[in-house]
Design a protein around this motif. Structure first.
Motif, short mmCIF file in Angstrom:
data_model
loop_
_atom_site.label_atom_id
_atom_site.label_comp_id
_atom_site.label_asym_id
_atom_site.label_seq_id
_atom_site.Cartn_x
_atom_site.Cartn_y
_atom_site.Cartn_z
N CYS A 160 0.85 -1.18 0.00
CA CYS A 160 0.00 0.00 0.00
C CYS A 160 0.89 1.24 0.00
O CYS A 160 1.68 1.44 0.92
N GLU A 161 0.73 2.05 -1.04
CA GLU A 161 1.49 3.30 -1.12
C GLU A 161 0.62 4.44 -0.61
O GLU A 161 -0.47 4.68 -1.13
N SER A 214 0.06 8.18 -3.30
CA SER A 214 0.58 7.45 -4.46
C SER A 214 0.74 8.27 -5.74
O SER A 214 1.27 7.76 -6.73
N GLY A 245 0.80 6.90 -9.36
CA GLY A 245 0.83 5.46 -9.19
C GLY A 245 2.07 4.75 -9.67
O GLY A 245 2.07 3.53 -9.83
N THR A 283 3.36 2.24 -7.04
CA THR A 283 2.35 1.19 -6.92
C THR A 283 2.40 0.24 -8.11
O THR A 283 2.36 -0.98 -7.95
N GLY A 304 -2.75 1.96 -4.07
CA GLY A 304 -2.30 3.28 -3.66
C GLY A 304 -3.46 4.08 -3.08
O GLY A 304 -4.61 3.86 -3.45
N GLU A 309 -4.46 8.11 -2.57
CA GLU A 309 -4.07 9.44 -3.02
C GLU A 309 -5.24 10.40 -2.77
O GLU A 309 -6.37 10.09 -3.11
N THR A 363 -5.75 2.38 -7.34
CA THR A 363 -5.58 3.51 -6.44
C THR A 363 -6.97 4.02 -6.08
O THR A 363 -7.91 3.90 -6.86
N SER A 383 5.86 5.34 1.61
CA SER A 383 5.49 6.74 1.48
C SER A 383 6.71 7.61 1.25
O SER A 383 7.75 7.42 1.89
#
Length: 159
Positions: free
Chosen positions: A58-59, A62, A65, A68, A80, A82, A104, A121
């Motif tokens: 999990c970003e 993001s 992307g 990700t 992701g 965002e 995302t 992150s």
């Protein structure tokens, strides 16, 4: 409780498909009105992700992307989060262009609970401590948080 490890990596050169993906993502990013975009060093990030055990990724924050998508290319189940909706749209388009299943979602990772084995992150400096606290609050024992401060300063926290 968490332990912080500072990582030192010798980046590899991205494979051709990954480089094409990064370049396409950076091109999309230029067309979106958002401030102070500072991209990660994707060779370094790819090297790091390649070295770790695969799992749920999990970003947080993001962007378009790119990280990700690279995670999925390496075999992670990738998502992701965002906060800026145009970036989420751009990431969906980028993933579709490259046939990726990564997703995302629009949201604020300080308000969401997304379960992952590995969080990533490239955070605003002023909120790093808050982000680490959030990780410790929601992550399962053994989960990892990679905080990218720059290509020469990557820190890994294990819960």
């Amino acid at each position: 409780m968490a332990n912080e490890i500072i990582l030192t990596l010798s980046p590899i050169t991205l494979p051709a498909r990954a480089r094409e993906f990064v370049d396409a993502g950076l091109a999309r990013a230029k067309s979106i009105d958002w401030f102070d975009f500072v991209p990660s060093d994707y060779d370094v990030v790819y090297t790091l992700l390649m070295a770790l055990a695969r799992g749920r990724f999990c970003e947080w924050g993001s962007g378009v992307g790119i990280v990700t998508g690279l995670a999925e290319m390496l075999g992670y189940t990738a998502q992701g989060i965002e906060i800026h909706e145009p970036l989420v749209k751009a990431s969906h388009d980028l993933f579709t262009q490259f046939g990726l299943q990564a997703r995302t979602e629009v949201g604020d990772y300080f308000e969401r609970i997304d379960s992952a084995d590995l969080y990533f992150s490239y955070c605003w400096p002023g909120v790093v401590e808050r982000m680490q606290d959030r990780f410790l609050e929601i992550a399962a024992p053994g989960a990892r948080l990679i905080v990218y401060y720059g290509p020469a300063d990557i820190r890994w926290i294990v819960k």
